[in-house]
Write a protein that holds these residues in place. Structure first.
Motif, short mmCIF file in Angstrom:
data_model
loop_
_atom_site.label_atom_id
_atom_site.label_comp_id
_atom_site.label_asym_id
_atom_site.label_seq_id
_atom_site.Cartn_x
_atom_site.Cartn_y
_atom_site.Cartn_z
N ARG A 55 5.82 -19.62 7.92
CA ARG A 55 5.22 -20.79 7.35
C ARG A 55 6.20 -21.53 6.31
O ARG A 55 6.25 -22.88 6.39
CB ARG A 55 4.16 -20.73 6.65
N GLN A 56 7.06 -20.83 5.81
CA GLN A 56 7.92 -21.43 4.81
C GLN A 56 9.05 -22.13 5.64
O GLN A 56 9.20 -23.27 5.42
CB GLN A 56 8.75 -20.41 4.16
N ASN A 59 7.21 -25.30 7.23
CA ASN A 59 6.67 -26.34 6.12
C ASN A 59 7.99 -27.13 5.82
O ASN A 59 7.65 -28.31 5.60
CB ASN A 59 6.06 -25.62 4.96
N LYS A 60 8.93 -26.80 5.89
CA LYS A 60 10.39 -27.41 5.34
C LYS A 60 10.50 -28.45 6.57
O LYS A 60 10.86 -29.58 6.34
CB LYS A 60 11.43 -26.21 5.34
N TYR A 63 7.98 -31.10 6.28
CA TYR A 63 8.33 -31.97 5.20
C TYR A 63 9.28 -32.94 5.35
O TYR A 63 9.58 -33.84 5.02
CB TYR A 63 8.76 -31.08 3.90
#
Length: 245
Positions: A55-56, A59-60, A63
């Motif tokens: 998820r990290q 999410n990047k 974004y």
């Protein structure tokens, strides 16, 4: 499903490795064409990492505007669009070249016209009677669809005419043919509904959102050169602002 386990002995953290893998994945034509990415559960299993680590990475990319995630629908690649910003002032042709987008011209109209009050004030034409500006309207996009409708007025002191080859980059014409070196652009960006005219030009609905980008362009001597309004499909344009402290 084929496993692509990440190397836990690598110096890069696992979420960075996962980000690199997904960046490569979304460059595939099937995902660019709209295919949903594998679910988080599937991707985490493929890469042999936890969902939190995955998820990290996702999410990047969300974004950055590369991925669009909708609850209950999944994650897909955002259609590649224009990226503009206060540290990224380029001509349209330069922007497209940097993004690797092949430009298609859908419409080109050129005529002389009386300048509306706002444009007349910009070019300081109040004391010049019966002065007309060259007006250029262009609808441009990629090879699949139009995504921007440009309306440009030019300073009548520059002897541009309808005889110019406007297939060439505009600022190249100004510099090489007329010795005008474009230096500064002041911009306004805001959102609105398309309306009938813009919707017809961009092949969208009148009630669809668009981004309006006004550019006030000056040469290296501070002389106003171009008053440009760009009407962009909201699904094809991202405006970035970078600030440093």
């Amino acid at each position: 499903m084929k496993s692509n386990s990440l190397d836990k002995k690598e110096l890069d953290p696992l979420h960075i490795q996962a980000e690199t893998y997904i960046r490569q994945l979304i460059e595939k034509e099937e995902y660019k064409a709209g295919k949903l990415l594998p679910t988080e559960v599937e991707l985490a299993k493929m890469l042999n990492i936890s969902r939190n680590t995955l998820r990290q990475a996702i999410n990047k990319l969300v974004y950055e505007g590369l991925l669009l995630r909708k609850r209950g629908h999944g994650t897909r690649v955002v259609r590649k669009g224009i990226v503009g910003g206060i540290k990224n002032w380029l001509s349209f042709s330069q922007e497209m070249k940097m993004l690797g987008i092949e430009v298609k011209n859908f419409e080109l109209h050129i005529r002389y016209t009386d300048a509306p009050t706002e444009i007349s004030n910009f070019f300081m034409l109040e004391e010049k009677e019966n002065t007309k500006c060259l007006l250029m309207e262009r609808v441009r996009g990629n090879t699949s669809y139009p995504f921007v409708y440009f309306v440009s007025y030019f300073n009548p002191d520059i002897p541009l005419s309808s005889d110019e080859n406007f297939r060439r980059p505009l600022y190249e014409i100004l510099e090489k043919d007329f010795g005008v070196i474009v230096k500064t652009s002041k911009e306004e960006v805001y959102a609105r509904l398309a309306g009938d005219l813009v919707a017809q030009k961009l092949e969208i609905k009148a009630t669809d959102p668009i981004l309006v980008r006004k550019r006030f362009v000056y040469d290296d001597k501070g002389r106003p050169i171009e008053y440009n309004i760009g009407y962009y499909r909201a699904d094809s344009f991202t405006y970035t602002i970078e600030a440093e402290r």
